[in-house]
Motif scaffolding. Structure first.
Motif, PDB file in Angstrom:
ATOM      1  N   LYS A  95      -0.105 -50.092  64.940  1.00 50.88           N
ATOM      2  CA  LYS A  95      -0.685 -48.858  64.867  1.00 50.88           C
ATOM      3  C   LYS A  95      -1.902 -48.997  65.641  1.00 50.88           C
ATOM      4  N   HIS A  96      -2.008 -48.041  66.686  1.00 43.83           N
ATOM      5  CA  HIS A  96      -3.036 -48.127  67.542  1.00 43.83           C
ATOM      6  C   HIS A  96      -4.261 -47.192  67.134  1.00 43.83           C
ATOM      7  N   THR A  97      -4.099 -46.303  66.360  1.00 42.60           N
ATOM      8  CA  THR A  97      -5.130 -45.307  65.649  1.00 42.60           C
ATOM      9  C   THR A  97      -5.127 -45.825  64.270  1.00 42.60           C
ATOM     10  N   PRO A  98      -6.358 -46.374  63.820  1.00 41.32           N
ATOM     11  CA  PRO A  98      -6.305 -46.763  62.505  1.00 41.32           C
ATOM     12  C   PRO A  98      -6.506 -45.603  61.510  1.00 41.32           C
ATOM     13  N   ARG A  99      -5.652 -45.905  60.285  1.00 37.15           N
ATOM     14  CA  ARG A  99      -5.930 -44.894  59.210  1.00 37.15           C
ATOM     15  C   ARG A  99      -7.225 -44.754  58.768  1.00 37.15           C
ATOM     16  N   ASP A 100      -7.674 -43.503  58.295  1.00 36.17           N
ATOM     17  CA  ASP A 100      -9.136 -43.522  57.743  1.00 36.17           C
ATOM     18  C   ASP A 100      -8.933 -44.076  56.411  1.00 36.17           C
ATOM     19  N   GLU A 101     -10.002 -44.282  55.872  1.00 38.19           N
ATOM     20  CA  GLU A 101     -10.253 -44.929  54.401  1.00 38.19           C
ATOM     21  C   GLU A 101      -9.574 -44.392  53.335  1.00 38.19           C
ATOM     22  N   GLN A 102      -9.789 -42.823  53.254  1.00 38.74           N
ATOM     23  CA  GLN A 102      -9.294 -42.152  52.390  1.00 38.74           C
ATOM     24  C   GLN A 102      -7.712 -41.998  52.269  1.00 38.74           C
ATOM     25  N   THR A 103      -7.106 -41.816  53.671  1.00 34.19           N
ATOM     26  CA  THR A 103      -5.700 -41.751  53.808  1.00 34.19           C
ATOM     27  C   THR A 103      -5.123 -43.261  53.205  1.00 34.19           C
ATOM     28  N   LEU A 104      -5.748 -44.081  53.743  1.00 36.81           N
ATOM     29  CA  LEU A 104      -5.158 -45.554  53.257  1.00 36.81           C
ATOM     30  C   LEU A 104      -5.066 -45.733  51.886  1.00 36.81           C
ATOM     31  N   ARG A 105      -6.253 -45.318  51.405  1.00 36.44           N
ATOM     32  CA  ARG A 105      -6.685 -45.582  49.691  1.00 36.44           C
ATOM     33  C   ARG A 105      -5.431 -44.658  49.140  1.00 36.44           C
ATOM     34  N   SER A 106      -5.196 -43.444  49.307  1.00 35.20           N
ATOM     35  CA  SER A 106      -3.973 -42.441  49.010  1.00 35.20           C
ATOM     36  C   SER A 106      -2.604 -43.082  49.023  1.00 35.20           C
ATOM     37  N   LEU A 107      -2.455 -43.575  50.401  1.00 35.44           N
ATOM     38  CA  LEU A 107      -1.131 -44.434  50.402  1.00 35.44           C
ATOM     39  C   LEU A 107      -0.994 -45.538  49.655  1.00 35.44           C
ATOM     40  N   GLN A 108      -2.272 -46.401  49.441  1.00 39.33           N
ATOM     41  CA  GLN A 108      -1.939 -47.638  48.717  1.00 39.33           C
ATOM     42  C   GLN A 108      -1.851 -47.152  47.306  1.00 39.33           C
ATOM     43  N   ASN A 109      -2.679 -45.973  46.648  1.00 39.52           N
ATOM     44  CA  ASN A 109      -2.523 -45.798  45.331  1.00 39.52           C
ATOM     45  C   ASN A 109      -0.691 -45.231  45.108  1.00 39.52           C
ATOM     46  N   ARG A 110      -0.328 -44.566  46.089  1.00 39.25           N
ATOM     47  CA  ARG A 110       1.151 -43.886  45.748  1.00 39.25           C
ATOM     48  C   ARG A 110       1.937 -45.060  45.625  1.00 39.25           C
ATOM     49  N   LEU A 111       1.829 -46.140  46.648  1.00 39.40           N
ATOM     50  CA  LEU A 111       2.737 -47.365  46.884  1.00 39.40           C
ATOM     51  C   LEU A 111       2.714 -48.139  45.542  1.00 39.40           C
ATOM     52  N   ASN A 112       1.371 -48.145  44.910  1.00 44.69           N
ATOM     53  CA  ASN A 112       1.054 -48.955  43.677  1.00 44.69           C
ATOM     54  C   ASN A 112       1.759 -48.135  42.442  1.00 44.69           C
ATOM     55  N   ARG A 113       1.749 -46.926  42.567  1.00 44.44           N
ATOM     56  CA  ARG A 113       2.688 -46.056  41.468  1.00 44.44           C
ATOM     57  C   ARG A 113       3.939 -46.475  41.587  1.00 44.44           C
ATOM     58  N   ILE A 114       4.514 -46.547  42.734  1.00 50.76           N
ATOM     59  CA  ILE A 114       5.969 -46.751  43.022  1.00 50.76           C
ATOM     60  C   ILE A 114       6.281 -47.979  42.581  1.00 50.76           C
TER      61      ILE A 114
END
Length: 111
Positions: A22-41
């Motif tokens: 990905k050329h445009t990095p994800r912002d920290e809040q988005t990354l954290r939110s995605l990681q939290n969702r994935l950890n719940r899964i």
């Protein structure tokens, strides 16, 4: 992802220009939110595994499976939305209209 002296983005996984990063990095809040969702899964999937190990009722396992599938589907939609708003827009702005075919194929796979 790092940058070299020519302002060309380099990939963190292979240290070269990479078509799969990905050329445009994800912002920290988005990354954290995605990681939290994935950890719940992941937690849900581990819970299903434990249910199997405990010889739980099939109906209970199926309910948890449906919940995990739904969570993963929603995760995919969030990633797809981000892809459309960043990667696809950038590629179209750079004159690459073939990215639309890729996006349609990705949408088909998500259904």
């Amino acid at each position: 992802m790092s940058e070299n002296t020519n302002n060309i983005q380099k990939c963190g996984c292979c240290d070269n220009e990479c078509q799969r990063c990905k050329h445009t990095p994800r912002d920290e809040q988005t990354l954290r939110s995605l990681q939290n969702r994935l950890n719940r899964i992941i937690g849900q999937l581990n819970g299903i595994k434990n249910m199997l190990d405990d010889n739980r009722y099939c109906g209970d396992i199926l309910i948890q499976t449906a919940a995990a599938e739904s969570a993963l589907q929603n995760f995919g939609y969030l990633i797809f939305k981000e892809h459309m708003n960043t990667c696809v827009v950038e590629e179209i702005q750079n004159g690459n209209s073939e990215i639309i075919d890729e996006a349609v194929e990705l949408m088909r796979k998500l259904k």
